[in-house]
Enzyme design. Sequence first.
Site, PDB file in Angstrom:
ATOM      1  N   ARG A 102       0.998  10.912 -16.229  1.00 61.86           N
ATOM      2  CA  ARG A 102      -0.062  10.166 -16.249  1.00 61.86           C
ATOM      3  C   ARG A 102      -0.965  10.841 -17.146  1.00 61.86           C
ATOM      4  O   ARG A 102      -1.296  12.166 -16.782  1.00 61.86           O
ATOM      5  CB  ARG A 102      -0.677   9.622 -14.283  1.00 61.86           C
ATOM      6  CG  ARG A 102      -2.595   8.940 -15.101  1.00 61.86           C
ATOM      7  CD  ARG A 102      -3.096   8.905 -14.260  1.00 61.86           C
ATOM      8  NE  ARG A 102      -2.538   7.555 -13.082  1.00 61.86           N
ATOM      9  CZ  ARG A 102      -2.790   6.114 -12.428  1.00 61.86           C
ATOM     10  NH1 ARG A 102      -4.131   6.597 -12.419  1.00 61.86           N
ATOM     11  NH2 ARG A 102      -2.068   5.944 -11.954  1.00 61.86           N
ATOM     12  N   HIS A 129       1.547   0.722 -17.762  1.00 62.58           N
ATOM     13  CA  HIS A 129       1.790   0.753 -16.238  1.00 62.58           C
ATOM     14  C   HIS A 129       2.983   0.219 -15.815  1.00 62.58           C
ATOM     15  O   HIS A 129       2.600  -1.003 -14.972  1.00 62.58           O
ATOM     16  CB  HIS A 129       0.330   0.369 -15.459  1.00 62.58           C
ATOM     17  CG  HIS A 129       0.119   1.329 -14.927  1.00 62.58           C
ATOM     18  ND1 HIS A 129       0.847   2.031 -14.039  1.00 62.58           N
ATOM     19  CD2 HIS A 129      -1.163   1.009 -13.584  1.00 62.58           C
ATOM     20  CE1 HIS A 129       0.349   2.929 -12.680  1.00 62.58           C
ATOM     21  NE2 HIS A 129      -0.598   1.802 -12.226  1.00 62.58           N
ATOM     22  N   GLN A 132       3.768   0.350 -12.114  1.00 58.43           N
ATOM     23  CA  GLN A 132       2.576  -0.782 -11.199  1.00 58.43           C
ATOM     24  C   GLN A 132       2.917  -2.059 -11.513  1.00 58.43           C
ATOM     25  O   GLN A 132       3.370  -2.886 -10.334  1.00 58.43           O
ATOM     26  CB  GLN A 132       1.755  -0.777 -11.810  1.00 58.43           C
ATOM     27  CG  GLN A 132       0.489  -1.706 -11.075  1.00 58.43           C
ATOM     28  CD  GLN A 132       0.126  -1.210  -9.542  1.00 58.43           C
ATOM     29  OE1 GLN A 132      -0.202  -0.354  -9.071  1.00 58.43           O
ATOM     30  NE2 GLN A 132       0.267  -1.714  -8.772  1.00 58.43           N
ATOM     31  N   ASP A 220      -8.002  -6.942 -13.406  1.00 61.18           N
ATOM     32  CA  ASP A 220      -8.122  -5.507 -13.013  1.00 61.18           C
ATOM     33  C   ASP A 220      -9.588  -4.753 -13.239  1.00 61.18           C
ATOM     34  O   ASP A 220      -9.953  -5.866 -13.900  1.00 61.18           O
ATOM     35  CB  ASP A 220      -7.077  -5.094 -14.367  1.00 61.18           C
ATOM     36  CG  ASP A 220      -7.217  -3.674 -14.279  1.00 61.18           C
ATOM     37  OD1 ASP A 220      -7.137  -2.888 -13.476  1.00 61.18           O
ATOM     38  OD2 ASP A 220      -6.545  -2.574 -14.917  1.00 61.18           O
ATOM     39  N   CYS A 260      -3.965  -4.064  -8.692  1.00 61.78           N
ATOM     40  CA  CYS A 260      -3.950  -2.593  -9.045  1.00 61.78           C
ATOM     41  C   CYS A 260      -4.168  -2.055  -8.231  1.00 61.78           C
ATOM     42  O   CYS A 260      -3.469  -0.925  -7.644  1.00 61.78           O
ATOM     43  CB  CYS A 260      -2.967  -2.272 -10.032  1.00 61.78           C
ATOM     44  SG  CYS A 260      -4.521  -2.229 -11.035  1.00 61.78           S
ATOM     45  N   ARG A 288       4.641   0.351  -4.474  1.00 61.32           N
ATOM     46  CA  ARG A 288       4.914   1.283  -5.810  1.00 61.32           C
ATOM     47  C   ARG A 288       5.092   2.096  -5.015  1.00 61.32           C
ATOM     48  O   ARG A 288       6.687   3.020  -5.976  1.00 61.32           O
ATOM     49  CB  ARG A 288       3.077   2.116  -5.872  1.00 61.32           C
ATOM     50  CG  ARG A 288       2.201   1.130  -5.946  1.00 61.32           C
ATOM     51  CD  ARG A 288       2.549   0.419  -7.610  1.00 61.32           C
ATOM     52  NE  ARG A 288       2.590   1.764  -9.341  1.00 61.32           N
ATOM     53  CZ  ARG A 288       1.611   2.954  -8.725  1.00 61.32           C
ATOM     54  NH1 ARG A 288       0.467   2.042  -8.619  1.00 61.32           N
ATOM     55  NH2 ARG A 288       2.127   3.687  -9.729  1.00 61.32           N
TER      56      ARG A 288
HETATM   57  N1  NVA Z   1      -6.616  -0.578 -16.090  1.00 61.08           N
HETATM   58  C1  NVA Z   1      -7.130   0.093 -14.951  1.00 61.08           C
HETATM   59  C2  NVA Z   1      -6.090   0.182 -14.283  1.00 61.08           C
HETATM   60  C3  NVA Z   1      -5.920   1.897 -12.862  1.00 61.08           C
HETATM   61  C4  NVA Z   1      -5.012   1.944 -11.981  1.00 61.08           C
HETATM   62  C5  NVA Z   1      -6.856   2.125 -15.352  1.00 61.08           C
HETATM   63  O1  NVA Z   1      -6.536   2.065 -16.474  1.00 61.08           O
HETATM   64  O2  NVA Z   1      -7.522   3.197 -14.846  1.00 61.08           O
HETATM   65  N1   CP Z   2      -2.812   1.924  -9.489  1.00 60.20           N
HETATM   66  C1   CP Z   2      -2.588   2.766  -9.295  1.00 60.20           C
HETATM   67  O1   CP Z   2      -2.229   3.259 -10.468  1.00 60.20           O
HETATM   68  O2   CP Z   2      -3.686   3.177  -8.635  1.00 60.20           O
HETATM   69  P1   CP Z   2      -3.504   5.228  -8.346  1.00 60.20           P
HETATM   70  O3   CP Z   2      -4.968   5.234 -10.127  1.00 60.20           O
HETATM   71  O4   CP Z   2      -4.869   5.344  -7.372  1.00 60.20           O
HETATM   72  O5   CP Z   2      -2.862   5.761  -8.811  1.00 60.20           O
END
Ligand code: NVA
Ligand code: CP
Length: 301
Positions: A102, A129, A132, A220, A260, A288
């Site tokens: 990540r 992502h 997800q 989101d 998500c 997930r």
């Molecule tokens: N768009 C959000 C998704 C989090 C799971 C982010 O990148 O923070």
């Molecule tokens: N939706 C998601 O990816 O959650 P986290 O940021 O908690 O991993």
Amino acid sequence: MKHLLKMLDLSSEEIFEILNLADQLKYELKHNIPHPYLKGKALGLIFQKASTRTRVSFETGMYQLGGHALFLSADDLQIGRGEPVQDTARVLSRYLDGIMIRTFEQKEVEDLAEYGSIPIINGLTDFSHPCQVLADLMTIREFKNSFDDLKMCFIGDGNNMANSLIVGALKVGMSVSIACPDGYRPDAQILEFVKEYGDKFSMTDKPLEAAKDADVLITDVWSSMGMEEEIEKRKIAFKGYQINDEVMAQAKPDAMVLHCLPAHREEEITARVFEAHANEIFEEAENRLHAQKAVMVKLMK
Ligand code: NVA
Ligand code: CP
């Protein structure tokens, strides 16, 4: 399929294979049928951003598959002190059977895949992502039985989630509408991709228009991780880009809602709509685990 880097890389067949395997693994878990397909395998989890769901579902999923997961905070790795990703990839390839990462830039994930010799899984970048979205597709099929004739509507930031949902939904046969403010549209690569889908894709700056007759509504956060300093500016830009009763009234009466998570109630979604659809949203979070286990089995078995 060697890696999971972004939804654009997957064929429709590969997506359906992952979803079918995810359903099977969910069934096996619920019925206490052991499924140690990755016995003796090790997966490294590199996090340059916070996570609840991704970290816990990958660690638990790997354990359920008979393997081992190592949490690797970027702050503690030499990568956090500037060791090139090319070297990290070549070293970790000699210890591990796969890496989930990540991070911020999509390029970093693509570089790991290019220089390493083990499967790489994108656990979220600023661009995409995919883990997800595979869970989201699994959840939609679970609640609606099929993707045929379904319309998915995304309201909000044209970010990593929007980029990946658009591609995933079109590839499994849904039509897609998206409502986002000017300046917050999906990535140019995605807007190029949708061209081959003709009127199965539409984009507007009017949430009520996008939500018309939708079967699935998704949103989101207004400020993704790494964009926190823009929060005040974004609160102004995204005002009205919210899933609320008015938006729901435009959708089909049996429309489902996904998020998500984490969610910001009264920003991108009202508490009322969130709670009315909590069973779908938390099934999505559970999925997930199953979808990622399917990805790991496909890549690492
Ligand atoms: N768009 C959000 C998704 C989090 C799971 C982010 O990148 O923070
Ligand atoms: N939706 C998601 O990816 O959650 P986290 O940021 O908690 O991993």
